[in-house]
Scaffold this motif. Structure first.
Motif, mmCIF file in Angstrom:
data_model
loop_
_atom_site.group_PDB
_atom_site.id
_atom_site.type_symbol
_atom_site.label_atom_id
_atom_site.label_comp_id
_atom_site.label_asym_id
_atom_site.label_seq_id
_atom_site.Cartn_x
_atom_site.Cartn_y
_atom_site.Cartn_z
ATOM 1 N N ARG A 172 0.845 -1.179 0.000
ATOM 2 C CA ARG A 172 0.000 0.000 0.000
ATOM 3 C C ARG A 172 0.885 1.234 0.000
ATOM 4 O O ARG A 172 1.941 1.247 0.621
ATOM 5 N N HIS A 173 0.430 2.268 -0.705
ATOM 6 C CA HIS A 173 1.232 3.468 -0.846
ATOM 7 C C HIS A 173 0.480 4.685 -0.322
ATOM 8 O O HIS A 173 -0.754 4.675 -0.234
ATOM 9 N N VAL A 174 1.239 5.726 -0.023
ATOM 10 C CA VAL A 174 0.618 6.969 0.433
ATOM 11 C C VAL A 174 0.273 7.869 -0.754
ATOM 12 O O VAL A 174 -0.155 8.995 -0.577
ATOM 13 N N TYR A 175 0.490 7.365 -1.960
ATOM 14 C CA TYR A 175 0.089 8.091 -3.160
ATOM 15 C C TYR A 175 -0.456 7.077 -4.154
ATOM 16 O O TYR A 175 -0.268 5.868 -4.032
ATOM 17 N N ASN A 176 -1.175 7.569 -5.143
ATOM 18 C CA ASN A 176 -1.734 6.703 -6.177
ATOM 19 C C ASN A 176 -2.069 7.592 -7.369
ATOM 20 O O ASN A 176 -1.817 8.804 -7.344
ATOM 21 N N ALA A 177 -2.638 6.985 -8.401
ATOM 22 C CA ALA A 177 -2.986 7.758 -9.597
ATOM 23 C C ALA A 177 -4.289 7.235 -10.177
ATOM 24 O O ALA A 177 -4.621 6.058 -10.030
ATOM 25 N N ASP A 178 -5.012 8.115 -10.829
ATOM 26 C CA ASP A 178 -6.272 7.775 -11.489
ATOM 27 C C ASP A 178 -5.954 7.145 -12.842
ATOM 28 O O ASP A 178 -5.840 7.826 -13.860
ATOM 29 N N ALA A 179 -5.809 5.814 -12.855
ATOM 30 C CA ALA A 179 -5.407 5.113 -14.080
ATOM 31 C C ALA A 179 -6.482 5.202 -15.157
ATOM 32 O O ALA A 179 -6.168 5.329 -16.344
ATOM 33 N N ARG A 233 -3.163 16.097 -12.345
ATOM 34 C CA ARG A 233 -4.497 15.980 -11.758
ATOM 35 C C ARG A 233 -4.802 14.552 -11.337
ATOM 36 O O ARG A 233 -5.629 14.319 -10.458
ATOM 37 N N ALA A 234 -4.141 13.589 -11.969
ATOM 38 C CA ALA A 234 -4.430 12.194 -11.683
ATOM 39 C C ALA A 234 -3.766 11.705 -10.402
ATOM 40 O O ALA A 234 -4.244 10.775 -9.760
ATOM 41 N N LEU A 235 -2.651 12.333 -10.005
ATOM 42 C CA LEU A 235 -1.932 11.907 -8.803
ATOM 43 C C LEU A 235 -2.747 12.206 -7.549
ATOM 44 O O LEU A 235 -3.350 13.281 -7.421
ATOM 45 N N LYS A 236 -2.758 11.246 -6.622
ATOM 46 C CA LYS A 236 -3.488 11.396 -5.368
ATOM 47 C C LYS A 236 -2.537 11.107 -4.205
ATOM 48 O O LYS A 236 -1.847 10.092 -4.199
ATOM 49 N N PHE A 237 -2.536 11.999 -3.222
ATOM 50 C CA PHE A 237 -1.667 11.840 -2.064
ATOM 51 C C PHE A 237 -2.523 11.799 -0.795
ATOM 52 O O PHE A 237 -3.413 12.639 -0.609
ATOM 53 N N GLY A 238 -2.264 10.825 0.072
ATOM 54 C CA GLY A 238 -3.005 10.696 1.313
ATOM 55 C C GLY A 238 -4.188 9.764 1.179
ATOM 56 O O GLY A 238 -4.763 9.604 0.093
ATOM 57 N N ALA A 277 -7.614 11.224 -0.256
ATOM 58 C CA ALA A 277 -7.577 11.511 -1.688
ATOM 59 C C ALA A 277 -7.517 10.222 -2.503
ATOM 60 O O ALA A 277 -8.146 10.104 -3.566
ATOM 61 N N ILE A 278 -6.770 9.232 -2.008
ATOM 62 C CA ILE A 278 -6.687 7.948 -2.708
ATOM 63 C C ILE A 278 -8.054 7.289 -2.747
ATOM 64 O O ILE A 278 -8.485 6.772 -3.788
ATOM 65 N N GLN A 279 -8.770 7.304 -1.608
ATOM 66 C CA GLN A 279 -10.090 6.681 -1.569
ATOM 67 C C GLN A 279 -11.052 7.371 -2.523
ATOM 68 O O GLN A 279 -11.790 6.722 -3.272
ATOM 69 N N ASN A 280 -11.035 8.697 -2.528
ATOM 70 C CA ASN A 280 -11.898 9.429 -3.463
ATOM 71 C C ASN A 280 -11.508 9.140 -4.912
ATOM 72 O O ASN A 280 -12.370 9.040 -5.789
ATOM 73 N N GLY A 281 -10.211 8.996 -5.151
ATOM 74 C CA GLY A 281 -9.757 8.684 -6.500
ATOM 75 C C GLY A 281 -10.218 7.315 -6.971
ATOM 76 O O GLY A 281 -10.592 7.138 -8.133
ATOM 77 N N LEU A 282 -10.210 6.342 -6.062
ATOM 78 C CA LEU A 282 -10.705 5.013 -6.416
ATOM 79 C C LEU A 282 -12.196 5.062 -6.749
ATOM 80 O O LEU A 282 -12.649 4.442 -7.720
ATOM 81 N N ARG A 283 -12.953 5.799 -5.951
ATOM 82 C CA ARG A 283 -14.394 5.916 -6.240
ATOM 83 C C ARG A 283 -14.634 6.627 -7.564
ATOM 84 O O ARG A 283 -15.536 6.259 -8.323
ATOM 85 N N ASP A 284 -13.823 7.630 -7.860
ATOM 86 C CA ASP A 284 -13.975 8.334 -9.131
ATOM 87 C C ASP A 284 -13.763 7.377 -10.309
ATOM 88 O O ASP A 284 -14.494 7.435 -11.312
#
Length: 824
Positions: free
Chosen positions: A511-518, A530-535, A538-545
């Motif tokens: 698990r990472h403290v950052y991710n991206a909207d693939a 805009r795709a990078l998510k930190f924390g 933000a990662i959880q919201n990015g996954l839902r998006d």
């Protein structure tokens, strides 16, 4: 006191028919005057071992078992526990396939009949209602073109009857990964590779694919790989390396030929028709024959088998590549040696290639590791020689067209793409760098619209000749939007079956403290910044998006929902999950892993994150990857180093394997051998009298919230019988919620001792309900209703029944239920 016999699931009433006429799946209400119920389908994929044949009865890995197997396992697991993709010729990897396999070669896949009843009971006790049933083409037609394995189909029918007995819905996945098992994937039989001009024995050595079964002998290919193997590192199969095979020569060639040989390889014909059409016809006929057999078996279609996926995770092959001298932009994931297309062509004819890029995917993203040289041993390439091609024709019974003659004077070479003028064998140069992209009259080829869509239409048409009401589960290329489809194709019986994995967690197994909207990146909806998510938030919201974007494909009017004036189609996430073999942390603060087997805290958090993304306002159906009873700590799910199974006998403590097979109580059935169960055995609405607006679950506290909207009857339109509105209002509606014992089990006190202002609900056992723990009485749910806006909640077994009244008029009702485990 409970016994194993007490845990048996009695035959239930027939499952009601299921509809896809709304944004969620629907079933008829048991109350005739009531509108249909929305239902979420949640379950598992069954399973990784479905991709592999069984060993012969006299094989050492079957009769004696490998050394790492735990003593005391019964015959069932001794038979199968050695099955894995790194077993080469010692497991008959090539030789059995070359002979066309055996009758019943895949019998026992995805599970053995001996233990199937317990496995199905476990899945139902976990709250799952749905199975995505994995069937590779090879399992049906391994003996040769048009020769079907009736013993395997008989076995499949018996298991489906048992699944029906346990009230499980099934949709069938015609499964492939990187086109074929002989390319370290699954799918097409051995003879298909021969028909396309490939010699499977030379696939790995020529760099046309990285085959797990060759790893011990040859490493990655080239000097670096062979030195690694000689140094004793042959077991260090790079994580998730199978994905790179999609971009190597063998898979790209096979996919291009299967979908598009008419356009790109017109000189390649078999039995007088284009090679691709010949293969597609055989594929459609094989699964059509399976549909015929299921129809003729009686009482399985619709009552158990509700539909058919399109071909799993299809790939475009070479189609759309703008420049064959470079790795295409879509090949953003690179791990291991990554030849460009032209380098792959050279390797394919046995020529050594220098300067092959070696890349990796680390916790910090892509990383270039340098370059290597790949030298096919003996100068032998992947293509069949003229002599081998003739032998294949005689053995398997087809005939190549006269123009399929790409060999040199010595009968070597044989590259169809050199034969079609894509590159020059003498100079080694690319002659038509955009051959697979540019249309002769202008414009660009579109893989999904021009090639994938026609095959999908022909496939589902053949299936529906036998299964007329089949739901078509549309599985487009990963993260791609499906095309528009006409109503005569959809027939009101369609659902999207998109796949989603958190790629960074899958590839890095941390698990990472950052991710991206693939999804956003691939579709061009977001820039990298805009795709990078930190924390975590933000990662959880990015996954839902990302899940919301995939779900939107079913309702876009310029896509599969075109021409529908009202209701749109539902989405099920056909594959989703996380690895359970997470690694120890190496970069403090950047990644989190585990320290030992049995420590599934981090994998559970990773699973909870992706499943929370399916919840919320997305309210998605899904089938988890995967349930694999043959999982082991040594070999994971047995397929290319993956380890995603929710269950493993290696997680059964001590020598209690037999308890997992013959559980004395519900706690044993539900928890023994499970991994990270708190994350995926979670509450959700199974049937809703209304529509789901939002559901949220907190894994750590057990808090669960459900919001639904119940329309007034006068606003339902023509789908509701308005003449029965008064009758409908006279009967309470019911929403059913799965409330797992894992989170809401009653621990002893049944009295109503709740303090003032708190409402406690203690459920009642199911009829003949089993004990949670042996000697402690029937299992019951115990929870606190924090809020219920309308009606009342009753609980029977693990089923919460939320009753409330319908309204004839007056607009929509917005209802809310919020519960938590009773804490005393």
């Amino acid at each position: 006191m409970s016994t194993a016999k007490d845990l048996q699931t009695p035959p239930g009433p027939a499952l009601p028919p299921i509809s896809t006429s709304h944004t969620t799946f629907h079933i008829p209400s048991p109350i005739p005057s009531h509108p249909a119920l929305a239902t979420l389908l949640r379950g598992v994929n069954l399973s990784s071992s479905a991709k592999l044949p069984t060993y012969p009865r006299d094989h050492p890995l079957r009769s004696g078992g490998p050394a790492q197997m735990r003593e005391g396992r019964d015959e069932l697991r001794r038979v199968a526990a050695g099955v894995r993709t790194d077993v080469g010729e010692e497991g008959g990897f090539w030789s059995e396939a070359e002979q066309g396999g055996r009758d019943g070669w895949f019998v026992g896949r995805p599970i053995h009949e001996k233990g199937a009843d317990t496995h199905f009971r476990r899945l139902r006790a976990w709250g799952f209602t749905t199975i995505r049933w994995i069937i590779p083409w090879e399992a049906l037609e391994h003996a040769g073109p048009g020769k079907y394995d009736e013993a395997y189909i008989d076995y499949t029918i018996r298991l489906l009857r048992l699944a029906k007995h346990h009230r499980l819905r099934v949709f069938i996945s015609p499964h492939q990964d990187t086109f074929s098992r002989l390319l370290s994937g699954t799918g097409a039989p051995y003879w298909v590779l021969l028909a396309l001009g490939l010699n499977p024995r030379r696939v790995h050595q020529s760099g046309a694919a990285l085959v797990h079964a060759c790893w011990k002998e040859q490493g990655w290919g080239g000097e670096e790989g062979r030195e690694s193997a000689r140094a004793g590192n042959a077991g260090n199969w790079p994580d998730m390396i199978w994905n790179t095979n999609l971009h190597r020569l063998a898979a790209r060639h096979c996919f291009t030929m299967f979908y598009a040989s008419e356009v790109f390889a017109p000189r390649c014909t078999i039995d007088g028709v284009p090679a691709g059409r010949w293969l597609r016809d055989h594929f459609n006929s094989a699964f059509g024959h399976l549909a015929d057999r299921l129809r003729d078996a009686g009482a399985l279609l619709d009552t158990c088998v509700i539909g058919w996926d399109s071909l799993n995770e299809p790939h475009e092959g070479f189609v759309g590549i703008p420049n064959l001298n470079e790795c295409p932009p879509t090949q953003d994931f690179k791990k291991g040696p990554s030849p460009t297309p032209i380098q792959a062509f050279h390797l394919g004819v046995g020529e050594p290639v220098t300067g092959v890029s070696v890349d990796d995917f680390t916790s910090l993203g892509p990383k270039h590791r340098g370059k290597t040289t790949i030298t096919p041993p003996g100068g032998q390439g992947v293509w069949l020689t003229r002599e081998e091609a003739g032998e294949a024709e005689r053995k398997w019974g087809w005939r190549w067209g006269a123009e399929w003659d790409f060999w040199d004077e010595g009968g070597q070479g044989g590259c169809p793409w050199a034969g079609h003028g894509v590159w020059d064998r003498k100079t080694g140069e690319v002659l038509k760098k955009d051959y697979f992209r540019s249309k002769p009259g202008g414009g660009s080829w579109e893989f999904i619209q021009d090639f994938w869509k026609p095959h999908y239409i022909s496939f589902i048409a053949r299936v529906r000749q036998s299964h007329g009401d089949a739901i078509s589960f549309v599985n487009p290329p990963i993260f791609s939007e499906p095309p528009d489809l006409s109503e005569d194709v959809k027939q009101g019986r369609l659902a999207l079956s998109s796949h989603f994995y958190d790629g960074l967690t899958m590839l890095g197994k941390r698990r990472h403290v950052y991710n991206a909207d693939a999804v956003g990146l691939q579709r061009g909806l977001k820039s990298m910044s805009r795709a990078l998510k930190f924390g975590s938030g933000a990662i959880q919201n990015g996954l839902r998006d990302q899940l919301r974007e995939l779900k939107s494909d079913a309702v876009k009017e310029d896509g599969v929902a075109e021409h529908r004036d009202v209701d749109k189609y539902p989405t099920i996430i056909g594959e989703i999950g996380t690895p359970f073999d997470m690694k120890e942390t190496k970069l403090f603060g950047l990644a989190k892993g585990k320290t030992s087997w049995g420590d599934y805290k981090q994998p559970a958090k990773a699973m909870d994150a992706v499943l929370n993304a399916c919840d919320g306002r997305n309210a998605l159906s899904y089938t988890l990857w995967c349930y694999e009873p043959l999982n082991s700590h040594d070999h994971g799910d047995g397929w290319n180093g993956e380890d995603l199974s929710l269950f493993s006998y290696d997680d059964v403590p001590g020598d209690d394997d037999l308890l997992a097979d013959d559980p004395p109580d519900l706690k044993t059935l539900i928890t023994l051998g499970s991994r990270g169960i708190e994350s995926w055995c979670r509450p959700y609405p199974v049937e809703v009298a209304g529509r789901v607006d939002e559901l949220n679950f907190d894994m750590s506290s057990g808090d669960f919230e459900l919001r639904i909207t119940v329309p007034a009857l006068d606003g339902l339109g023509e789908t509701f019988d308005h003449s029965r509105a008064d009758e409908a209002v006279g009967h309470e509606a019911c929403t059913k919620v799965f409330l797992p014992f894992v989170h809401y089990h009653n621990r002893g006190c049944d009295g109503d001792d709740s303090p003032k202002g708190r409402r406690r609900v203690v459920g009642v056992p199911e009829e003949g309900g089993a004990e949670w723990e042996k000697g402690h009485g029937p299992a019951k749910v115990d929870l606190e209703v924090e809020q219920i806006s309308h009606g009342r909640l009753e609980v029977v077994g693990q089923e919460g029944r939320w009753f409330y009244n319908l309204r004839k008029s007056g607009g929509d009702q917005e209802l809310r239920l919020k519960i938590r485990p009773w804490s005393g």
